[in-house]
Scaffold this active site. Structure first.
Site, PDB file in Angstrom:
ATOM      1  CB  SER A   1       8.619  -5.889  19.049  1.00 44.68           C
ATOM      2  OG  SER A   1       8.023  -6.938  18.311  1.00 44.68           O
TER       3      SER A   1
ATOM      4  CB  SER B   1       7.083  -9.576  19.918  1.00 50.41           C
ATOM      5  OG  SER B   1       8.468  -9.378  20.020  1.00 50.41           O
TER       6      SER B   1
ATOM      7  CE  LYS C   1       5.374  -5.768  16.241  1.00 54.18           C
ATOM      8  NZ  LYS C   1       5.921  -7.032  16.799  1.00 54.18           N
TER       9      LYS C   1
END
Length: 469
Positions: free
Chosen positions: A153, A177, A78
């Site tokens: 996210s 997330s 990420k």
């Protein structure tokens, strides 16, 4: 053998046996990522750098050097985790030039185990959302239906793993997330107990609530990634479901579910019962109120100081207001501009949330696990499946317009605020072919127990075919 379908465990074993080289594996994955670039899973992907790392892995193996358990395995990372010399943007324009000098400890531990950083995965801007509809870098698109959200996210990691661009990856989770995109993309996502994974070197929201964690297509792969970061080499055996007591908190976590989500998850309960698990229908007292009073005041108060500290430590020459001025996504910009002005969380509200309400929520969970004698609670990871991209403010749930953010974090957030481990597994598909997730949360520190439970439950659930992308 189709390299794209291999789990991390299977790919690592095949590489060790010489069935293919790390370069051959990387080329296959890079080709897949190129063909599916329209899914927008990555913000930064340097194919030549990936191949150079793969060649180095092959050379080390050829020299007979000791190889770690992830040797030659490409992972999506990420884009809010620091990677040395590689952009770490957190999905926001103000950090386009951020090239950290050092890897985040989480990333370094994975590299030490032999992993390769395949690319920096797309995400909701600054991790402040659950759709990954990023206005600066474009939306991450769900491989099960490209017009729908990937969740967030950590949406890009979810897309890359689900679409077979990589066998696994790393996300971060403050309120859901990791588990939300895992559920919406049909993969496994694990949020460790807060503090178990290193938290430095990550563009932050909240030092009290943030944690990194693994995302993969099997529980065994999540165990492997978890071990690589936290240490330990002992084999984790599946739990025995016979006699395992699982809490089913209907009042909050099972209320007002989308129809297909309810159907799929009720079927999971029946499977668990048939396997010998004891289902205890009991609610966690006051969980919604305590989560509401603790969660946002803590996260939003800590955001300003934590982001300022990150910006200062990285020598980026900007502060929180300057970063916020460049935010591109309207939902994120509106929220953070408020925090930079009159919407800042007062210290007194923060202290009430941190010192009173969060401990009360943690105590409610402790008493629930003890009084009900349950090993974990089980519930739908999200109350509804992936919704169309662009519905950032409201979505329809059972005929009513509800807050998109509030709807998707409703089930994942309470355990997050309490700092508990949570595991989301693919539970099946809706009638329109969208994935549904089922989650298991356990007491703080029960990470191995939750993962062992996942190992036992996973074979009982439908095996999802690759997404239609």
């Amino acid at each position: 053998m189709d390299m794209l379908e291999l789990t991390i465990l299977d790919a690592a074993a095949a590489l060790a046996k010489g069935e293919f080289t790390a370069v051959e594996y990387a080329r296959r994955l890079l080709d897949r990522a190129s063909r599916l670039s329209s899914l927008n899973a990555f913000i930064h992907l340097d194919g030549e750098a990936v191949l150079a790392s793969a060649r180095a892995a092959d050379e080390r193996r050829g020299r007979g050097e000791k190889c770690g358990p992830l040797h030659g395995i490409p992972l999506a990372v990420k884009d809010n985790l620091d990677t040395a010399g590689v952009p770490t943007t957190a999905g926001t324009p103000g950090l386009r030039a951020n090239r950290p000098a050092r890897n985040a400890p989480v990333v370094q531990k994975l590299l030490d185990a032999g992993a390769i950083v395949f690319g920096k995965a797309n995400m909701h801007e600054l991790a402040f959302g659950i759709t990954s509809n990023n206005a600066a870098f474009g939306p991450a698109r769900n491989p099960w239906s490209v017009t729908r959200i990937a969740g967030g996210s950590s949406g890009g990691t979810g897309v890359a793993v689900s679409a077979r661009m990589v066998p696994g990856g790393i996300g971060t989770d403050t309120g859901g997330s990791i588990r939300i995109p895992a559920a919406l993309c049909g993969i496994v996502g694990f949020r460790p107990t807060v503090g178990l994974w290193p938290r430095t070197g990550i563009v932050p929201i909240s030092h009290t609530r943030d944690t990194a964690g693994p995302m993969a297509r099997s529980v065994g792969d999540c165990v492997l990634l978890h071990r690589a970061v936290t240490g330990g080499s002992e084999v984790l055996a599946p739990a025995s479901l016979r006699g395992t007591r699982l809490g089913v908190p209907r009042g909050h976590f099972w209320a007002d579910l989308e129809g297909d989500t309810a159907r799929v998850c009720e079927r999971v309960l029946a499977v668990l019962r048939d396997a010998g698990a004891e289902l205890v229908e009991a609610d966690i007292p006051d969980v919604a109120r305590l989560e509401g009073s603790a969660g946002f005041p803590i996260a939003l108060h800590e955001t300003v100081g934590d982001l300022n500290a990150y910006l200062r430590d990285h020598g980026l020459g900007l502060d929180f207001p300057a970063l916020v001025r460049e935010c591109a996504s309207p939902d994120v910009a509106g929220l953070l501009r408020g925090l930079a002005g009159s919407g800042a969380i007062p210290e007194v509200a923060y202290r009430q949330a941190l010192d009173v309400d969060r401990p009360a929520l943690q105590q409610a969970y402790r008493l629930y696990f003890q009084s009900q004698g349950v090993d974990a609670v089980v519930f739908p990871s999200t109350p509804l499946p992936a919704t169309p991209i662009g519905e950032d403010e409201t979505v329809m749930l059972n005929g009513a317009a509800v807050s998109t953010f509030a709807a998707f974090i409703r089930n994942s957030s309470p355990g997050s605020v309490a700092g508990l481990p949570g595991l989301s597994l693919p539970a099946g598909l809706t009638s329109t072919g969208l994935p549904v997730g089922i989650e298991f949360d356990g007491p703080a520190g029960s990470d191995d127990r939750i993962l062992a439970l996942g190992l036992a439950v996973e074979p009982l659930l439908p095996s999802l075919l690759p997404p239609p992308c």
